[in-house]
Structure formats: C-alpha cells, structure tokens
Design a protein around this motif. Structure first.
Motif, PDB file in Angstrom:
ATOM      1  N   GLY A  49      18.654  12.483  21.425  1.00  0.00           N
ATOM      2  CA  GLY A  49      17.850  12.940  22.551  1.00  0.00           C
ATOM      3  C   GLY A  49      17.511  11.835  23.518  1.00  0.00           C
ATOM      4  N   CYS A  50      18.056  10.649  23.302  1.00  0.00           N
ATOM      5  CA  CYS A  50      17.718   9.487  24.129  1.00  0.00           C
ATOM      6  C   CYS A  50      18.913   9.004  24.936  1.00  0.00           C
ATOM      7  N   TYR A  51      18.625   8.346  26.042  1.00  0.00           N
ATOM      8  CA  TYR A  51      19.648   7.563  26.714  1.00  0.00           C
ATOM      9  C   TYR A  51      19.900   6.325  25.867  1.00  0.00           C
ATOM     10  N   ALA A  52      21.121   5.825  25.901  1.00  0.00           N
ATOM     11  CA  ALA A  52      21.450   4.625  25.138  1.00  0.00           C
ATOM     12  C   ALA A  52      22.028   3.574  26.079  1.00  0.00           C
ATOM     13  N   VAL A  53      21.478   2.385  26.003  1.00  0.00           N
ATOM     14  CA  VAL A  53      22.026   1.248  26.742  1.00  0.00           C
ATOM     15  C   VAL A  53      22.610   0.302  25.706  1.00  0.00           C
TER      16      VAL A  53
END
Length: 276
Positions: A31-35
C-alpha cells in the motif's frame, strides 16, 4: 503512532526504511510508494515481470501498483535501501510544491530513474539513517523532523546535478554522462579539461558535449567548473586551509588564477566568502 500535522491525520510509523541485504528483496508494503536506492552488488530489478539490468547507483520511484523485486549477488553486504512511503504521508502539505510528487514522478505511468551525482550519495545515506533513527524513538517533535528529512531527501533527488531518465536497458547517453560525472569526481584535482575526460571515455569532445547537453541541458565544461566551485566553496567555508592551499589542491596553477576562476563563477572573491 497516529499524528495530526497541518490538519492532516496520518500514521508516520508506517514509513519504513529497509536495507537491501538478501538475494531477493521484494515489495513488502504493497500500500506504499517505494523509493529504491540500488547500489553496487545489485544485478537487476524486476518491475511488473520485466527485468532491467545495469541498475547500480540509481534511485527508482515505484507506485503501489508496481510489482517489483531487486536481485543481488549472494553477498552479505548491503546493496542499498528501500524507503516505503504511505500515501497519506505524501499528501501532507509539506510536499505540495515539490516537483517530485507532481504526477510526473511518483504518479507517472513510466518508471522514473535517477542517477545521483557523485558526492550526493553520502548526504542521501545520512538523511535515511537519521530518518530511521527518529522512527525508533519517541523524541518530542520527531514527526516534524521526519517530514523535514523526507522533504530534504526529495529535494536532493530532484536536484539538477542528478541525471533523470525513465528506466530502460538502452539509455546509453545517460549512462555515458553518469560515467563522465563519476570520472570528474575522481579526477577533478588533476584534470580540468573536457578533452581529458572524452579521451578516457574513448569518444570525441564533440560527442561528449552533445550527450551532456541532451541529458542535462549544459555543456561538459559546465560540469567540471561546477564541481570545482562546489569543492572550493566547501573548503573555504569549512576548512582551515589557506586560499593558496585550496587552489593548489584543486589543481589550479596559481592562487591568482584560482581567485579569478572562483570570482568569475560565483561573483565573490575567495577572501570575501571566507569572511562571510
């Protein structure tokens, strides 16, 4: 811990930083953006079933709908970091004016890739480590500090000195410019001429200039001068070396020529900067 900052409720503790240690690192927070900051030792990154090679020393911005995994060599050393950022954190007003959060990066259908300019890596690493440390504490105002560090992280990634592109296995000009910038970082104290770097890359001065212009919008000499100014300014502000010593260490033939160069590019004489 849920918190309300700027009238927006969010759970700062769902922000997470992980090191890339195992042979395969995959999305653990869907559910998160990933960098993903992929460093040496990584072999490839697979995104939505497509495998991309030559990914070392790059930052990838991946949205929650990307299915990804990083493949690395069987070593115990870290090959980078993954920063998981919840959607509600990115909606905070702190980030509203940043280019990096405007559809073009974290909401793009394409997969943004950034090669950090040499020297920026140490700053990025320090920011991530401070964020991770704050996440494990209950210090007063830690949420504000974490958001500030995340904002600083984005500002560095979005800096004009970095090389931005869309992930592909065929972006040869971007790769060439990155090699040029890395060579400048390693040889700047001895070589100030474009001709030297073009020769070590086995290309002509003209071709190197064309590649740098296409990727970064400036000529090759600009990158050399930019690095000299940055190093000179840092030494003038934060070291006890004399102006003469700094000039010679940076490869200038005389203190007078160093002072002329510095004032030409900054509008300020070295002696004036030192007094400020």
């Amino acid at each position: 811990m849920s918190t309300t900052l700027g009238g927006l409720k969010m759970n700062i503790d769902t922000l997470k930083i992980s090191r890339i240690l195992h042979k395969t690192t995959s999305n653990q927070n869907s559910g998160c953006y990933a960098v993903c900051w992929v460093q040496n030792g990584a072999e490839a990154i697979e995104i939505n079933k497509t495998l991309y090679n030559n990914v070392s020393n790059a930052v990838f911005f991946l949205s929650p709908d990307h299915d990804w995994k990083i493949l690395k060599k069987g070593t115990t050393t870290s090959s980078g970091y993954v920063l998981y950022i919840p959607k509600d954190v990115l909606n905070h007003p702190t980030f509203k004016n940043l280019h990096i959060t405007e559809v073009r990066l974290l909401n793009s259908h394409e997969i943004p890739k950034i090669n950090l300019s040499p020297g920026i890596e140490t700053r990025i690493k320090a920011i991530l480590e401070m964020m991770d440390e704050l996440l494990s504490t209950n210090l007063k105002h830690r949420e504000e500090a974490i958001l500030s560090l995340l904002n600083t992280f984005f500002v560095y990634c979005d800096g004009k000195c970095n090389i931005k592109s869309v992930i592909t296995d065929n972006n040869s000009r971007s790769a060439l410019v990155y090699k040029f910038k890395k060579s400048i970082d390693q040889n700047i104290t001895e070589h100030h001429e474009v001709r030297h770097y073009a020769k070590t890359l086995n290309i002509s001065d003209k071709h190197l200039n064309e590649c740098v212009k296409e990727v970064l919008g400036v000529n090759a000499k600009h990158l050399i001068d930019e690095q000299l100014v940055m190093r000179a300014r840092h030494n003038l502000k934060f070291s006890d070396k004399t102006i003469k010593e700094i000039g010679y260490e940076l490869g200038f033939s005389s203190p007078d020529y160093f002072s002329y160069f510095f004032k030409k590019h900054t509008g300020t004489a070295p002696s004036q900067l030192r007094k400020s």
